[in-house]
Design a protein around this motif. Structure first.
Motif, PDB file in Angstrom:
ATOM      1  N   VAL A 186       1.646  16.160  -4.168  1.00  0.00           N
ATOM      2  CA  VAL A 186       1.997  14.845  -5.273  1.00  0.00           C
ATOM      3  C   VAL A 186       2.728  13.770  -4.661  1.00  0.00           C
ATOM      4  N   ARG A 187       4.304  14.204  -4.971  1.00  0.00           N
ATOM      5  CA  ARG A 187       5.156  13.295  -4.898  1.00  0.00           C
ATOM      6  C   ARG A 187       4.327  11.647  -3.426  1.00  0.00           C
ATOM      7  N   TYR A 188       4.073  12.955  -2.845  1.00  0.00           N
ATOM      8  CA  TYR A 188       4.036  11.993  -1.166  1.00  0.00           C
ATOM      9  C   TYR A 188       2.665  10.879  -1.938  1.00  0.00           C
ATOM     10  N   ALA A 189       1.465  11.106  -2.297  1.00  0.00           N
ATOM     11  CA  ALA A 189       0.403  10.793  -2.912  1.00  0.00           C
ATOM     12  C   ALA A 189       0.498   9.634  -3.986  1.00  0.00           C
ATOM     13  N   LEU A 190       1.761  10.420  -5.120  1.00  0.00           N
ATOM     14  CA  LEU A 190       1.929   9.268  -6.220  1.00  0.00           C
ATOM     15  C   LEU A 190       2.187   8.266  -4.893  1.00  0.00           C
ATOM     16  N   LEU A 191       3.484   8.214  -4.075  1.00  0.00           N
ATOM     17  CA  LEU A 191       4.121   7.210  -3.598  1.00  0.00           C
ATOM     18  C   LEU A 191       3.421   6.631  -3.192  1.00  0.00           C
ATOM     19  N   ARG A 192       2.823   6.757  -1.926  1.00  0.00           N
ATOM     20  CA  ARG A 192       2.025   6.111  -0.968  1.00  0.00           C
ATOM     21  C   ARG A 192       1.211   5.576  -2.056  1.00  0.00           C
ATOM     22  N   ASN A 193       0.187   5.630  -2.894  1.00  0.00           N
ATOM     23  CA  ASN A 193      -0.690   5.062  -3.229  1.00  0.00           C
ATOM     24  C   ASN A 193      -0.370   3.889  -4.231  1.00  0.00           C
ATOM     25  N   GLY A 194       0.913   4.035  -5.124  1.00  0.00           N
ATOM     26  CA  GLY A 194       1.791   3.185  -5.529  1.00  0.00           C
ATOM     27  C   GLY A 194       2.079   1.829  -5.021  1.00  0.00           C
ATOM     28  N   ILE A 195       2.993   2.303  -3.989  1.00  0.00           N
ATOM     29  CA  ILE A 195       3.532   1.152  -3.410  1.00  0.00           C
ATOM     30  C   ILE A 195       3.046   1.354  -2.613  1.00  0.00           C
ATOM     31  N   GLY A 196       1.564   1.313  -1.789  1.00  0.00           N
ATOM     32  CA  GLY A 196       0.713   0.890  -1.165  1.00  0.00           C
ATOM     33  C   GLY A 196       0.287  -0.582  -2.204  1.00  0.00           C
ATOM     34  N   PHE A 197       0.320   0.027  -3.353  1.00  0.00           N
ATOM     35  CA  PHE A 197      -0.787  -0.837  -4.165  1.00  0.00           C
ATOM     36  C   PHE A 197      -0.075  -2.160  -4.395  1.00  0.00           C
ATOM     37  N   LEU A 198       1.561  -2.414  -4.656  1.00  0.00           N
ATOM     38  CA  LEU A 198       2.652  -3.401  -4.438  1.00  0.00           C
ATOM     39  C   LEU A 198       2.555  -4.054  -3.089  1.00  0.00           C
ATOM     40  N   MET A 199       2.349  -3.281  -2.286  1.00  0.00           N
ATOM     41  CA  MET A 199       1.936  -4.011  -0.572  1.00  0.00           C
ATOM     42  C   MET A 199       0.868  -4.872  -1.049  1.00  0.00           C
ATOM     43  N   ALA A 200      -0.506  -4.414  -1.101  1.00  0.00           N
ATOM     44  CA  ALA A 200      -1.517  -4.760  -1.534  1.00  0.00           C
ATOM     45  C   ALA A 200      -1.538  -6.724  -2.059  1.00  0.00           C
ATOM     46  N   LEU A 201      -0.950  -6.119  -3.387  1.00  0.00           N
ATOM     47  CA  LEU A 201      -0.896  -7.502  -4.575  1.00  0.00           C
ATOM     48  C   LEU A 201       0.583  -8.004  -3.088  1.00  0.00           C
TER      49      LEU A 201
END
Lengths: 160, 174
Positions: free
Chosen positions: A135-150
């Motif tokens: 859960v931790r990895y999925a949240l971190l990766r998607n959260g940071i991935g989202f910010l990086m996309a912006l």
């Protein structure tokens, strides 16, 4: 567009002819794999291009501008990223949709964020990702991935 | 019997939800304004036919890459390299890898269990947003400056993303 397709098809065909002489079995397998991937994609292609038509006729540039225009800045960027993150589909489907957005006057950084989150951030696949990794990895990766996309979107805006 | 039929319907909805949604939208559009719906259908058909050859060509390339550079081979090579070279290689692999999440995620998890860093796994998944073999199609729809800029920035930022996620993953487990 048609001509570029023709040129591409020509190059790939020549490639296949060369490979055919090197390794017949693997080349035929490649052709089979290509055909299978393409036929599997047909319903999706029909759907996405159907959506492109609807998009162009029923959404006015003013509406697109309002939701994803440059004048909205941050909000447009968030809208672009969020729409991409909730939808899921192969990369191929993102390009025509993004093209319609650009044509209708959407802000390029918002469109870039849309393309990136469409491919690499997935709200719908989040439970699956969590079950495979954690859960931790999925949240971190998607959260940071989202910010990086912006961030990629913003930097692209500076470059263009 | 009816349970089986319902199962089939579910599979259809889950795999073709986008197509079903679009068909639904067209039904609505034709009732709402048949002329414009027809116009939309025409635009769809012209756009699709104008890129169909390109899509066919790109899939020819996809087939070659898939057979000559298989997913398994990529994963095996990824496990070997460490350090910054490994991260660069991971970024490159991410741009070539194709496949749905239900194949990619377990593949990368097995790689992690064999000792690959979290950063490598994350870099692959971040660079995944660029598809080298699809670039011609992206350029057709979005133009050179946009496609090239987006792709380069995505790959460059994939490495700091990977390192950041890795750091945050390891902070609590220590």
């Amino acid at each position: 567009m048609f001509q570029i397709g023709l040129i591409y098809l020509f190059i790939v065909t020549v490639g296949y002819l060369i490979l055919l002489r090197i390794d017949r079995g693997r080349t035929l397998l490649s052709l089979q794999t290509a055909g299978r991937s393409l036929t599997r994609l047909i319903p999706l292609l029909v759907a996405v291009f159907g959506l492109v038509g609807l998009f162009q006729v029923f959404l006015s540039p003013a509406q697109v501008e309002q939701a994803m225009g440059a004048s909205n800045g941050w909000l447009s960027l968030l809208v672009g990223g969020a729409v991409g993150a909730v939808s899921i589909g192969p990369p191929l489907a993102a390009y025509p949709l993004a093209g319609s957005m650009l044509e209708a006057g959407a802000w390029p950084p918002a469109v870039a964020a849309f393309v990136i989150t469409w491919i690499s951030v997935g709200i719908i696949t989040l439970p699956f990702e969590a079950s495979v990794f954690s859960v931790r990895y999925a949240l971190l990766r998607n959260g940071i991935g989202f910010l990086m996309a912006l961030l990629v979107g913003l930097l692209l805006g500076v470059l263009l | 019997m009816s349970g089986q039929r319902r199962g089939g319907l579910w599979v259809l909805i889950r795999s073709q939800w986008l197509l079903l949604t679009v068909v639904g939208l067209y039904v609505w559009a034709f009732r709402h304004d048949a002329d414009r719906a027809l116009q939309a259908l025409q635009i769809s058909a012209t756009t699709l036919s104008s890129v169909l050859l390109l899509i066919a060509a790109v899939f020819g390339l996809v087939g070659v890459l898939q057979v000559w550079i298989s997913r398994d081979l990529i994963v095996r090579l990824l496990g070997r390299e460490g350090g910054i070279k490994g991260l660069l290689f991971a970024a490159f692999c991410g741009t070539l890898l194709i496949g749905p999440p239900y194949i990619i995620f377990p593949l990368l998890m097995s790689l992690h269990k064999q000792g690959a860093r979290w950063a490598v796994v994350t870099v692959v998944l971040s660079a995944y947003a660029v598809k080298l073999q699809m670039i011609p199609i992206e350029v057709e729809f979005l133009g050179w400056p946009f496609s090239l800029g987006r792709s380069l920035l995505t790959v460059v930022l994939a490495i700091p993303t990977g390192l950041l996620v890795e750091r945050l993953m390891e902070r609590r487990s220590r």
